[in-house]
Design an enzyme around this catalytic site. Structure first.
Site, short mmCIF file in Angstrom:
data_model
loop_
_atom_site.label_atom_id
_atom_site.label_comp_id
_atom_site.label_asym_id
_atom_site.label_seq_id
_atom_site.Cartn_x
_atom_site.Cartn_y
_atom_site.Cartn_z
N GLU A 96 35.19 39.75 31.15
CA GLU A 96 34.77 39.68 29.75
C GLU A 96 33.47 40.45 29.55
O GLU A 96 33.33 41.26 28.63
CB GLU A 96 34.59 38.22 29.38
CG GLU A 96 33.81 37.94 28.12
CD GLU A 96 33.25 36.53 28.15
OE1 GLU A 96 33.96 35.62 27.71
OE2 GLU A 96 32.10 36.34 28.63
N ASP A 155 40.99 39.35 27.56
CA ASP A 155 40.00 39.98 26.69
C ASP A 155 39.19 41.05 27.40
O ASP A 155 38.85 42.08 26.81
CB ASP A 155 39.09 38.94 26.06
CG ASP A 155 38.35 38.07 27.08
OD1 ASP A 155 38.79 38.00 28.24
OD2 ASP A 155 37.34 37.45 26.69
#
Length: 425
Positions: A96, A155
């Site tokens: 991330e 993500d």
């Protein structure tokens, strides 16, 4: 995270050669140096509390502090984003954070003369730490908690792919890294290993079996609804799958906002809030919040530290695309939070139930809960005073890795410095 084996398409060696094999080249020209003052969708607004020049300086200062606090060398030609300022977590990097960095750095080229070499080092670190399931993706935690390695989180890879598109637009792909080819390969890997084949929704990572019992293609995380990225991937690849992903995500949001988020009874307003995690039973295909401790915490079915990114992610898409559905979804959130706090961002608490009630022990202010609502407020022309207050509250405030990274990305949007590499001339 559980590790569920899936077939891997392509070769890690090919990706490594695409990313690292070329000889060093001279620093490329910055084609879109910071600050780019982007004109967003009609009817949207920007902060007016400071001049544009002052806002640009605010971002420069915030970036410089963020870089000093979290960007560190990680071996020859490699950089990583620290998971925290201090030990022990400062020794950790998550995908991330690497993704956050790979979006931020090309946007700051022109201010940071080392931006390209820094970006290349962030990408090199990601490639040096692949997922054990699909090595085209990054392992979500470095060092892994399991000595055998780790799997991916959606993500991080998604931001990295968007960052590679930005890098190609910013510097071209004839230097040491072929950004365009690397982006195409990573986008393909994301689609093949982390998009539900039937749901067209993001999987939690490459460890998720699309047809698994507990975690599957119908159990997405709302903070993975990165619509501006999906649109860019579709334009960059010509793959219609990404249009299906956009539509599937918007359908889930519409359903949740109509059925689950409910109404703040004190205000008589829908909150528009989404939960951290979502479950969509295959028997009804009606989305609903996940239960407590579904994956991470007892607040997995509430608006908490994952969903906190939703107003920023969705707001960014609304500002760039002008899509009527996304605009309506984000405006619901922005209208509610401004009313809930009587226009005072310092009254935003650190987590809410979907009916707008604050979560237990959340009665404190954090910039990571405020900054995303600033982006959302940009979609509503009546919220200029609230937007200005949010900007003032966050623009010079620093907390830790996650809070500061999300806030920096929010400031880039709020000041007009965030752009789409697939639509920028």
């Amino acid at each position: 995270m559980p590790s569920i084996a899936r077939p891997v398409v392509g070769a890690f060696a090919l990706m490594t050669s695409l990313a690292l094999a070329r000889p060093p080249a001279a620093r490329a020209v910055d084609n879109y140096p910071f600050p780019q003052h982007v004109t967003y969708a009609a009817g949207t607004i920007r902060p007016t509390v400071r001049t544009q020049a002052q806002q640009d300086d605010d971002v420069r200062a915030y970036y410089d502090q963020w870089k000093a606090d979290y960007v560190v060398a990680a071996g020859p030609g490699q950089y990583r984003i620290k998971f925290a300022r201090a030990l022990p977590d400062s020794a950790v990097t998550v995908s991330e954070g690497q993704g956050f960095g790979m979006v931020v750095v090309p946007l700051m080229a022109g201010h940071d003369p080392a931006a390209q070499s820094l970006f290349d080092g962030l990408w090199a670190f990601a490639r040096a730490n692949p997922s054990t399931i699909d090595p085209r993706l990054m392992g979500f935690r470095v060092p892994p908690e399991d000595p055998a390695g780790t799997d991916s989180a959606f993500d991080g890879d998604c931001d990295m792919a968007y960052g590679l598109l930005l890098a190609d637009k910013q510097w071209g792909s004839t230097g040491a890294v072929d950004y365009a080819a690397a982006a195409q390969a990573l986008i393909t890997a994301i689609r093949e290993s982390t998009i539900g084949p039937d749901s067209h929704l993001p999987l939690l990572g490459d460890w998720t079996d699309p047809h698994g019992k507990r975690f599957n293609q119908y159990t997405p995380r709302s903070s993975d609804f990165m619509l501006d990225h999906f649109r860019a991937f579709g334009r960059a690849t010509g793959d219609p799958t990404w249009g299906q992903v956009v539509g599937a995500v918007q359908d889930v949001i519409d359903s949740l906002q109509a059925r689950a988020a409910g109404v703040d009874r004190k205000l008589g307003l829908p909150t528009g809030l989404l939960p951290d995690f979502i479950r969509i039973p295959t028997t009804s295909l009606v989305p609903r919040p996940a239960g407590g401790k579904f994956l991470e915490s007892r607040f997995d079915g509430a608006y908490y530290y994952n969903a906190v990114r939703d107003p920023w992610r969705l707001g960014t898409d609304a500002l760039l695309s002008g899509d009527a559905r996304t605009l309506a979804q984000v405006r619901a959130m922005a209208t509610w939070i401004a009313a809930k706090t009587a226009g005072d961002p310092q009254a935003i608490t650190a987590g809410y139930r979907l009916n707008g009630r604050s979560l237990p022990k959340s009665d404190y202010f954090s910039i990571v809960f405020a900054a995303p609502f600033g982006v959302a407020a940009m979609t509503n022309a009546t919220q200029q005073p609230f937007l200005n207050e949010v900007y003032s509250a966050i623009s010079a405030t620093h907390e830790d890795y996650y809070e500061d990274s999300v806030t920096l990305l929010g400031l880039l949007v709020m000041t007009g410095a965030y752009w789409d590499p697939t639509t920028t001339p």
